[in-house]
Design an enzyme around this catalytic site. Structure first.
Site, PDB file in Angstrom:
ATOM      1  N   ARG A   1       0.825  -1.220   0.000  1.00  0.00           N
ATOM      2  CA  ARG A   1       0.000   0.000   0.000  1.00  0.00           C
ATOM      3  C   ARG A   1       0.855   1.266   0.000  1.00  0.00           C
ATOM      4  O   ARG A   1       0.441   2.283  -0.556  1.00  0.00           O
ATOM      5  CB  ARG A   1      -0.984  -0.018   1.173  1.00  0.00           C
ATOM      6  CG  ARG A   1      -2.173  -0.935   0.917  1.00  0.00           C
ATOM      7  CD  ARG A   1      -3.145  -0.974   2.086  1.00  0.00           C
ATOM      8  NE  ARG A   1      -4.353  -1.708   1.719  1.00  0.00           N
ATOM      9  CZ  ARG A   1      -5.313  -2.026   2.583  1.00  0.00           C
ATOM     10  NH1 ARG A   1      -5.195  -1.709   3.862  1.00  0.00           N
ATOM     11  NH2 ARG A   1      -6.387  -2.674   2.169  1.00  0.00           N
TER      12      ARG A   1
ATOM     13  N   GLY B   1     -12.261  -5.122   1.729  1.00  0.00           N
ATOM     14  CA  GLY B   1     -13.702  -4.863   1.774  1.00  0.00           C
ATOM     15  C   GLY B   1     -14.203  -4.016   0.618  1.00  0.00           C
ATOM     16  O   GLY B   1     -15.296  -4.262   0.089  1.00  0.00           O
TER      17      GLY B   1
ATOM     18  N   LYS C   1     -16.742 -19.460   2.575  1.00  0.00           N
ATOM     19  CA  LYS C   1     -18.178 -19.465   2.849  1.00  0.00           C
ATOM     20  C   LYS C   1     -19.027 -18.741   1.814  1.00  0.00           C
ATOM     21  O   LYS C   1     -18.701 -17.637   1.397  1.00  0.00           O
ATOM     22  CB  LYS C   1     -18.424 -18.808   4.207  1.00  0.00           C
ATOM     23  CG  LYS C   1     -17.908 -19.637   5.352  1.00  0.00           C
ATOM     24  CD  LYS C   1     -18.198 -18.920   6.646  1.00  0.00           C
ATOM     25  CE  LYS C   1     -17.887 -19.790   7.846  1.00  0.00           C
ATOM     26  NZ  LYS C   1     -18.043 -19.001   9.072  1.00  0.00           N
TER      27      LYS C   1
ATOM     28  N   GLY D   1      -9.239  -9.534   0.203  1.00  0.00           N
ATOM     29  CA  GLY D   1      -8.836 -10.505   1.224  1.00  0.00           C
ATOM     30  C   GLY D   1      -7.658 -11.382   0.861  1.00  0.00           C
ATOM     31  O   GLY D   1      -6.572 -10.909   0.539  1.00  0.00           O
TER      32      GLY D   1
HETATM   33  C1  3PG Z   1      -8.733  -2.095   4.800  1.00  0.00           C
HETATM   34  O1  3PG Z   1      -7.665  -2.371   5.367  1.00  0.00           O
HETATM   35  O2  3PG Z   1      -9.435  -2.941   4.252  1.00  0.00           O
HETATM   36  C2  3PG Z   1      -9.147  -0.665   4.724  1.00  0.00           C
HETATM   37  O3  3PG Z   1      -8.132   0.175   5.198  1.00  0.00           O
HETATM   38  C3  3PG Z   1     -10.434  -0.418   5.475  1.00  0.00           C
HETATM   39  O4  3PG Z   1     -10.298  -0.712   6.832  1.00  0.00           O
HETATM   40  P1  3PG Z   1     -11.613  -0.940   7.714  1.00  0.00           P
HETATM   41  O5  3PG Z   1     -12.210  -2.239   7.248  1.00  0.00           O
HETATM   42  O6  3PG Z   1     -11.172  -0.962   9.136  1.00  0.00           O
HETATM   43  O7  3PG Z   1     -12.557   0.213   7.421  1.00  0.00           O
HETATM   44 MG    MG Z   2     -11.196  -4.305   6.114  1.00  0.00          MG
END
Ligand code: 3PG
Ligand code: MG
Length: 397
Positions: free
Chosen positions: A37, A378, A198, A355
């Site tokens: 990142r 996410g 899942k 993920g």
């Molecule tokens: C992540 O690492 O997926 C993003 O920085 C978002 O983090 P969060 O899910 O704590 O909002």
């Molecule tokens: Mg996250």
């Protein structure tokens, strides 16, 4: 969908530029264990600096709920960013107020400053107008380079974009362009690989994809739920037996939308969940009562490769098998390498993210051979679900 303003149209010289970045990095004992990142934001930071802007970084770290705490401080991250930039990065112990203002005032054109974790203020996650005002007071321009945090409508990801002249950073720009080439305006046929444990965590995603892609290749533990929904025995395999009807619904929606679902036809089974557990290959109609499916078998891999040979675009989320345990990483490795080869030959546009996916592609040694690998978790999943990402919407012109 309107385009957003990029750095091409920003007048940066002498300006205080608030840059929202994602520095929510994996750390161990104060050391960054994966700097991807950081590397991704360097072009944006260098460009703003070279154009004479004062680069003021806003970021969150972890999920602190009760104000400042040492464990979630961004201070060690400032040193890591400085190391990758090859230039000093100042640090301020608050992202608003006199401490932050003083640090900003000290900056000369082209210099860098990281402000402390935005989530140390409760107003961040509430998108609170008074926090937005306090942040806005520190800058003239806002740049968002944090696609991976764009699924959050927080003060520093969404509110601030509406308060100051707002632009997309280069990584945000690249990410959104890559993702729209994969799903919004793709060259067809489009295939999606969805793996992982899942079905329950990926219901909306599967529902959306059945309407958008031509081939939906299902792998990992969730494939077992689909196999069970078709009346097959899955023995001791991971399987959500309460979701068989849901799986059947997804199969039905797919058929209605002319989306072909590709499920494993054979499986690597073992009796224990551990690396190098004795295993063998069986057809999916012959899984024994004591068997645990830990990977897709060679016939399944061949079938998936055939589909990828027909596709022009691939979106990938999630591994095929228990890729963290050898040799149950075989299917994931094989398909990832095959997709990478087609990408290199210019036959397939490949976009992956979310993920475990990046870890799986790194493990297969092909992460840099895909067209685009997102660093988003996410946010990538919500985008696959067809959701509007507030942080992206807020910087659209
Ligand atoms: C992540 O690492 O997926 C993003 O920085 C978002 O983090 P969060 O899910 O704590 O909002
Ligand atoms: Mg996250």
């Amino acid at each position: 969908m309107s385009a957003f303003r990029t750095l091409d149209s920003a007048d940066l010289k002498g300006k205080r530029v608030l840059v929202r970045v994602d520095l929510n990095l994996p750390m161990d004992g104060g050391k960054v264990t994966d700097a991807t990142r950081i590397e991704r934001i360097l072009p944006t930071l260098n460009e703003i600096s070279q154009k004479g802007g004062k680069v003021i970084l806003l970021a969150h770290f972890g999920r602190p709920k009760n104000g400042p705490d040492e464990a979630n401080s961004l201070r060690p991250v400032a040193a890591a960013v400085a190391q990758h930039l090859g230039k000093p990065v100042a640090f301020a112990t608050d992202c608003i107020g006199p401490v932050a203002a003083e640090a900003v005032n000290k900056l000369k054109d082209g210099e860098f400053l990281l402000l402390e974790n935005t989530r140390f203020h409760k107003g961040e996650e509430k998108n609170d107008p008074s926090l937005i005002d306090a942040m806005a007071a520190l800058g003239d321009i806002y740049v968002n380079d944090a696609f991976s945090a764009a699924h959050r409508a927080h003060a520093s990801t969404e509110g601030l974009a509406k308060k100051l002249p707002a632009y997309a950073g280069r990584t945000m720009q690249a990410e959104v362009e890559a993702l729209s080439k994969a799903l919004e305006i793709p060259v067809r046929p489009v295939a999606a690989v969805v793996g992982g444990a899942k079905v329950s965590t990926k219901l909306e995603l599967l529902g959306n994809l059945t309407k958008k892609v031509d081939f939906l290749i299902i792998g990992g533990g969730m494939a077992n739920t689909f196999l069970a929904a078709q009346g097959k025995k899955v023995g001791k395999s991971l399987c959500e037996h309460d979701l068989l009807d849901t799986a059947r619904e997804i199969l039905k929606t797919a058929a209605e939308n002319k989306c072909r679902i590709v499920l494993p036809v054979d499986a690597v089974v073992a009796q224990e969940f551990r690396a190098h557990a004795p295993s063998h290959v069986v057809g999916v109609d012959h899984v024994g009562d004591a068997d645990m499916i830990l990977d897709a078998g060679p016939k399944s891999v061949a079938e998936v490769e055939k589909v990828l040979g027909e596709a022009k675009t691939l979106v990938w989320n999630g591994p095929f098998g228990a890729f963290e345990l050898e040799p149950f990483d075989a299917a994931t490795n094989a398909v990832a390498k095959f997709a990478a080869r087609l990408t290199g030959e210019g036959k397939l546009l490949t976009v992956a993210g979310g993920g475990d996916t990046v870890a799986a592609l790194n493990h297969a040694g092909v992460a840099d051979k895909f067209t685009y690998v997102s660093t988003a978790g996410g946010a990538f999943l919500e985008w696959l679900e067809g959701k509007v990402l507030p942080g992206v919407e807020a910087i659209r012109a």
